[in-house]
Design a protein around this motif. Structure first.
Motif, short mmCIF file in Angstrom:
data_model
loop_
_atom_site.label_atom_id
_atom_site.label_comp_id
_atom_site.label_asym_id
_atom_site.label_seq_id
_atom_site.Cartn_x
_atom_site.Cartn_y
_atom_site.Cartn_z
N UNK A 98 0.82 -1.20 0.00
CA UNK A 98 0.00 0.00 0.00
C UNK A 98 0.85 1.26 0.00
N UNK A 99 1.94 1.21 0.74
CA UNK A 99 2.87 2.33 0.81
C UNK A 99 3.51 2.59 -0.56
N UNK A 100 3.93 1.53 -1.23
CA UNK A 100 4.56 1.66 -2.54
C UNK A 100 3.56 2.14 -3.59
N UNK A 101 2.31 1.67 -3.48
CA UNK A 101 1.28 2.12 -4.43
C UNK A 101 0.99 3.61 -4.22
N UNK A 102 0.87 4.03 -2.96
CA UNK A 102 0.64 5.44 -2.68
C UNK A 102 1.78 6.29 -3.23
#
Length: 312
Positions: A98-102
């Motif tokens: 989720x962090x990388x997608x954000x």
């Protein structure tokens, strides 16, 4: 114990701290955050609606404005929703994926935003310096192609950053002192060799962002030179009015980012929460003020907005 602290692990989540040092005021901070975000959404969606509905606004400059609006919706949405979860509900966890997608959507939208500003500067240059050929040089189809090129550029340049980070081992206590997953903040969580990550990000910062600013400056230097050569005072005033909205948007877009970068590099004595607030202003201010700037400066657009507002 010392060896345990540097042992790479594969954490399932990172912890976003919000604004360190101002934890007690997180709920109060969420109020202006929410207000800026909602005002920005209302303004940007209003512009999209009006341009879509009005056939007279189906012109290159308004197509570019719609592209800018879409980036102004995407950037704060990538940041603010998670930030509000931190401020209001203390939901600080975020999965690694989720962090990388954000991070990907945030930085891709930011680069696309810069590409649109370049195209707008080119649009103004043609409108002022070569007005007789404007309609043949800049058609809607050509603007759409330039927008597509800007989108592909953003995706191709930003995609390697989450891919490179996804291969990195992360250490214990993956606490990110920020409201969102900024690239360099996530890089610092790695226990592996981050030379490639840092080098690639520097290339993007100096080559891509530097080139964008140089092209905008070059376009405006040629435009201003043409404006200064105009003998008619009326034409001179009209040309300056054409530039004002775009210059205002550039200042709103780049000033918080510039101050944030300078304070990171030279403001070691500045409190961490100041860095984070400046970083968030970069996304919030542009999204909130850009529709207001264009709505006020472009009379044709303002008239159409007023027309639909009176119907409600």
């Amino acid at each position: 114990m010392a060896s345990f602290n540097i042992t790479p692990i594969d954490p399932s989540t990172f912890i976003l701290m919000g604004i360190p040092g101002l934890e007690a005021a997180h709920f109060l901070i969420s109020i202006p955050f929410s207000m800026f975000y909602i005002i920005g959404l209302l303004g940007n969606f209003t512009l999209l609606f009006v341009v879509r509905e009005e056939q007279t606004l189906h012109k290159p400059m308004y197509l570019l404005l719609c592209m800018l609006v879409l980036t102004d919706i995407n950037m704060p949405t990538s940041v603010v929703l998670k930030a509000l979860c931190i401020f209001c509900f203390n939901f600080k966890g975020i999965t690694v994926s989720g962090c990388l997608i954000q991070m990907f959507f945030l930085h891709a939208a930011s680069m696309m935003h810069s590409a649109v500003l370049i195209t707008m500067a080119f649009d103004i240059y043609i409108a002022i310096c070569n007005p007789l050929r404007y309609s043949t040089i800049l058609t809607n189809a050509r603007i759409a192609k330039l927008g597509f090129v800007g989108l592909i550029r953003a995706l191709l340049f930003i995609l390697p950053t989450p891919l490179l980070l996804s291969r990195q081992p992360f250490c214990a206590n993956c606490i990110i002192p920020h409201t969102y997953c900024d690239h360099m903040a996530v890089v610092k969580m790695s226990c592996g060799n981050i030379t490639v990550n840092r080098t690639y990000w520097l290339i993007i910062a100096f080559v891509v962002n530097g080139l964008d600013m140089m092209l905008i400056a070059m376009s405006y230097s040629l435009t201003i030179r043409t404006v200064l050569r105009m003998s008619s005072k009326k034409a001179h005033q009209k040309a300056l009015n054409t530039c004002t909205a775009h210059i205002s948007v550039i200042l709103v877009s780049y000033t918080p980012s510039l101050f944030s970068s300078l304070t990171h590099r030279f403001g070691q004595g500045i409190a961490p929460h100041v860095h984070i607030i400046l970083a968030n202003l970069y996304f919030l201010l542009a999204a909130t003020l850009n529709p207001i700037i264009y709505g006020v400066k472009m009379k044709e657009l303002l008239d159409k907005v007023g027309k639909y507002t009176c119907r409600m």
